[in-house]
Design a protein around this motif. Structure first.
Motif, short mmCIF file in Angstrom:
data_model
loop_
_atom_site.label_atom_id
_atom_site.label_comp_id
_atom_site.label_asym_id
_atom_site.label_seq_id
_atom_site.Cartn_x
_atom_site.Cartn_y
_atom_site.Cartn_z
N ASP A 206 2.13 -8.33 -10.00
CA ASP A 206 2.46 -9.66 -9.36
C ASP A 206 1.34 -10.72 -9.36
O ASP A 206 0.32 -10.43 -8.52
N THR B 214 0.89 -5.97 -5.92
CA THR B 214 2.39 -5.22 -6.17
C THR B 214 2.89 -5.32 -7.65
O THR B 214 2.39 -6.05 -8.25
N ARG C 75 8.40 0.23 -7.91
CA ARG C 75 7.76 -0.82 -7.07
C ARG C 75 6.41 0.20 -6.45
O ARG C 75 6.58 1.01 -5.86
N THR D 15 2.89 -1.20 -4.07
CA THR D 15 2.32 -2.18 -3.31
C THR D 15 0.72 -1.98 -3.21
O THR D 15 0.12 -2.49 -2.55
N GLY E 241 7.83 -13.10 -3.93
CA GLY E 241 8.60 -12.00 -3.73
C GLY E 241 10.10 -12.27 -4.50
O GLY E 241 11.00 -11.44 -4.71
N TRP F 272 11.65 -12.16 -8.24
CA TRP F 272 11.47 -11.78 -9.66
C TRP F 272 12.72 -11.84 -10.45
O TRP F 272 13.79 -11.93 -9.96
N GLY G 271 11.09 -8.98 -3.64
CA GLY G 271 9.82 -8.23 -4.21
C GLY G 271 10.39 -7.00 -5.16
O GLY G 271 9.26 -6.15 -5.45
#
Length: 383
Positions: A48, A54, A70, A72, A114, A116, A131
């Motif tokens: 990200d 992220t 995912r 972080t 957040g 996508w 996110g």
């Protein structure tokens, strides 16, 4: 440029997992992390750019099926999406569609943290606003009968299945979107996805088919120029094109490629600061479509004048007997100055250039088939 300008991260998605390569801005030496998600078909992995920490990875697993993961903390820990992309349940007694895999991931602009977008196979458009934890169908086209007809079927011949890709959000207007569908053509929305319209003027199709029918169009990769968002480049089943808005006529700039090489291929990269500059990786697109480097002599071709001319860039690449190619998501740039270029091959090699394609070096061999290559700049806090 978000994140730490002192580091660069190259995310390599493969048929058997993902690998991450790290360097400083000199890009002389590389440190590798991986494998991540070993054994899973990872179609796309993206850092990200809004937070520099992220990661999202689109995967297809033997036991979970199509899903997203995912992280972080730059891949130290992963969690599966609570609600991966899935088509709405079909009414009882009617045939529905099932997501085979998520193919493409696009983060929204900085003003929508957040958020996508995801494109799937078969063709579907989805969005997450948290996110990547929960995904829901986005826009009308997933269930529109006309669009479903244009999308064709799984049996239509696209390798690894038909797919929606090249999700582009205009940085000046988040309601203005472009998408590509293989097959199904190029489409544009100006109302945040409530409606889409075909954008096909000037595009050719395979001989004998109707170019007015979107179902016969097969865009491979579409890119918007960050420095001039009114300019789009496209790598297509039938050549390389450029579009300058507000016009709606694609021009086949690939006609200016050497005839013995042609302009058929999958990936396309545009320069982030110069709309005249772009790079492609041609493949053998003759009648039987070998999908290998022309003559076994791979090369990147670059333009400095919007496609009016092209230069062969092959210093450091194998001079002969290299029968691989590069898939549509497997070539990218890093945004540094001079610009770094990267591509991954179907034979599992990762090639880099720190001088805009003038010289190439291979920094990884013997990886699984590479499906996507992306770059990012990790935040100092995340590292």
């Amino acid at each position: 440029m978000n994140g730490s300008e002192g580091t660069i991260m190259v995310l390599v998605a493969t048929r058997k997992g993902a690998w991450f390569f790290h360097s400083d801005t000199a890009r002389r030496t590389w440190r590798v992390e991986g494998p991540q998600l070993l054994g899973q078909i990872v179609s796309h992995a993206v850092l990200d750019p809004r937070d520099g920490r992220t990661l999202l990875a689109a995967a297809r697993t033997g036991h979970l099926g199509p899903t997203l993961f995912r992280s972080t903390d730059l891949g130290r820990h992963w969690s599966e999406a609570v609600q991966p992309p899935a088509f709405a349940r079909a009414p009882q007694g009617t045939a529905g569609r099932t997501v085979d895999h998520t193919f493409w991931l696009t983060p929204a602009p900085a003003g929508e943290p957040g958020c996508w977008y995801a494109g799937t196979s078969p063709q579907g458009l989805f969005r997450s606003t948290d996110g990547g934890v929960h995904w829901t169908p986005f826009s009308c086209l997933n269930d529109d009968p006309q669009y479903i007809r244009w999308m064709g079927t799984v049996q239509d011949g696209t390798p690894d299945g038909p797919k929606l890709h090249s999700i582009i959000i205009d940085p000046r207007d988040p309601a203005h979107l472009y998408i590509g569908m293989s097959g199904g053509g190029v489409h544009e929305s100006r109302d945040a996805g409530r409606s889409f319209a075909p954008l096909l003027n000037g595009l050719e199709v395979v001989e004998g088919f109707d170019r007015a029918d979107p179902s016969f169009h097969d865009p491979h990769c579409i890119r918007m120029c960050p420095s001039a968002p009114d300019r789009l480049y496209q790598q297509n089943h039938c050549g390389v094109y450029r579009l300058d808005r507000p016009g709606d006529e694609w021009v086949r700039i690939g006609r200016n490629m050497p005839a013995e090489v042609g302009d058929i291929g999958f990936p396309l990269v545009v320069h982030p600061r110069d709309a005249e500059r772009a790079w492609i990786f041609p493949m053998d697109g003759t009648d039987v479509w070998p999908r290998t480097s022309p003559g076994g002599r791979p090369a990147v071709y670059g333009t400095r004048d919007g496609g009016a001319s092209w230069q062969r860039l092959d210093r450091g690449l194998p001079p002969q007997q290299a029968w691989w190619t590069v898939k549509r998501q497997s070539m990218c740039a890093d945004g540094l100055d001079p610009l770094g270029l990267y591509f991954g091959t179907t034979s599992g090699e990762l090639w880099t250039s720190a001088d805009e394609g003038e010289h190439w070096q291979c920094i990884a061999r013997h990886l699984p088939e590479i499906l996507a290559v992306e770059t990012g700049h990790p935040s100092a806090a995340a590292t």
